[in-house]
Motif scaffolding. Sequence first.
Motif, PDB file in Angstrom:
ATOM      1  N   LEU A 122      -8.022  15.334 -26.902  1.00 30.83           N
ATOM      2  CA  LEU A 122      -9.107  14.655 -27.095  1.00 30.83           C
ATOM      3  C   LEU A 122      -9.713  13.797 -26.086  1.00 30.83           C
ATOM      4  O   LEU A 122     -10.773  13.722 -25.738  1.00 30.83           O
ATOM      5  N   LEU A 123      -8.502  12.850 -25.591  1.00 27.19           N
ATOM      6  CA  LEU A 123      -9.043  11.843 -24.640  1.00 27.19           C
ATOM      7  C   LEU A 123      -9.136  12.528 -23.268  1.00 27.19           C
ATOM      8  O   LEU A 123     -10.187  12.018 -22.450  1.00 27.19           O
TER       9      LEU A 123
ATOM     10  N   ILE B 105     -16.009  14.135 -20.304  1.00 25.94           N
ATOM     11  CA  ILE B 105     -17.487  13.876 -20.618  1.00 25.94           C
ATOM     12  C   ILE B 105     -18.017  12.619 -20.217  1.00 25.94           C
ATOM     13  O   ILE B 105     -19.214  12.526 -19.803  1.00 25.94           O
ATOM     14  N   ALA B 106     -17.128  11.608 -20.352  1.00 25.33           N
ATOM     15  CA  ALA B 106     -17.475  10.333 -20.056  1.00 25.33           C
ATOM     16  C   ALA B 106     -17.925  10.024 -18.486  1.00 25.33           C
ATOM     17  O   ALA B 106     -18.890   9.419 -18.289  1.00 25.33           O
TER      18      ALA B 106
ATOM     19  N   PHE C  14     -21.309  10.472 -17.125  1.00 28.53           N
ATOM     20  CA  PHE C  14     -22.369   9.466 -17.183  1.00 28.53           C
ATOM     21  C   PHE C  14     -21.841   7.939 -16.557  1.00 28.53           C
ATOM     22  O   PHE C  14     -22.913   7.377 -16.236  1.00 28.53           O
ATOM     23  N   VAL C  15     -20.725   7.866 -16.359  1.00 33.20           N
ATOM     24  CA  VAL C  15     -20.292   6.564 -16.146  1.00 33.20           C
ATOM     25  C   VAL C  15     -18.988   6.730 -15.072  1.00 33.20           C
ATOM     26  O   VAL C  15     -18.221   7.776 -15.018  1.00 33.20           O
ATOM     27  N   ALA C  16     -19.199   6.110 -13.787  1.00 30.86           N
ATOM     28  CA  ALA C  16     -18.002   6.226 -12.957  1.00 30.86           C
ATOM     29  C   ALA C  16     -16.528   5.844 -13.460  1.00 30.86           C
ATOM     30  O   ALA C  16     -16.508   4.960 -14.122  1.00 30.86           O
TER      31      ALA C  16
ATOM     32  N   VAL D 125     -16.640   3.633 -22.954  1.00 34.36           N
ATOM     33  CA  VAL D 125     -17.365   4.925 -23.256  1.00 34.36           C
ATOM     34  C   VAL D 125     -16.413   6.003 -23.519  1.00 34.36           C
ATOM     35  O   VAL D 125     -16.736   6.874 -24.211  1.00 34.36           O
ATOM     36  N   GLN D 126     -15.312   6.120 -22.922  1.00 33.06           N
ATOM     37  CA  GLN D 126     -14.345   7.265 -23.210  1.00 33.06           C
ATOM     38  C   GLN D 126     -14.098   7.221 -24.736  1.00 33.06           C
ATOM     39  O   GLN D 126     -13.832   8.324 -25.471  1.00 33.06           O
TER      40      GLN D 126
END
Length: 53
Positions: free
Chosen positions: A9-10, A16-17, A20-22, A31-32
């Motif tokens: 899951l992580l 996916i995170a 959107f974010v470095a 965000v994760q």
Amino acid sequence: MIGWAIRGLLVAAGAIAALFVAREAENFTIVQGMVAVALVAAVVLLVALVRRK
């Protein structure tokens, strides 16, 4: 067994995170975590809808 599910899951949430974010950003882990919670909610919703039929 549960550890594998959480790790998977992580990993998915991290991928996916990262769209959107470095990864070097200070808030990447937050965000994760938010994406991981959203994925858990999506899985629970999917299971509930499948069982409803």
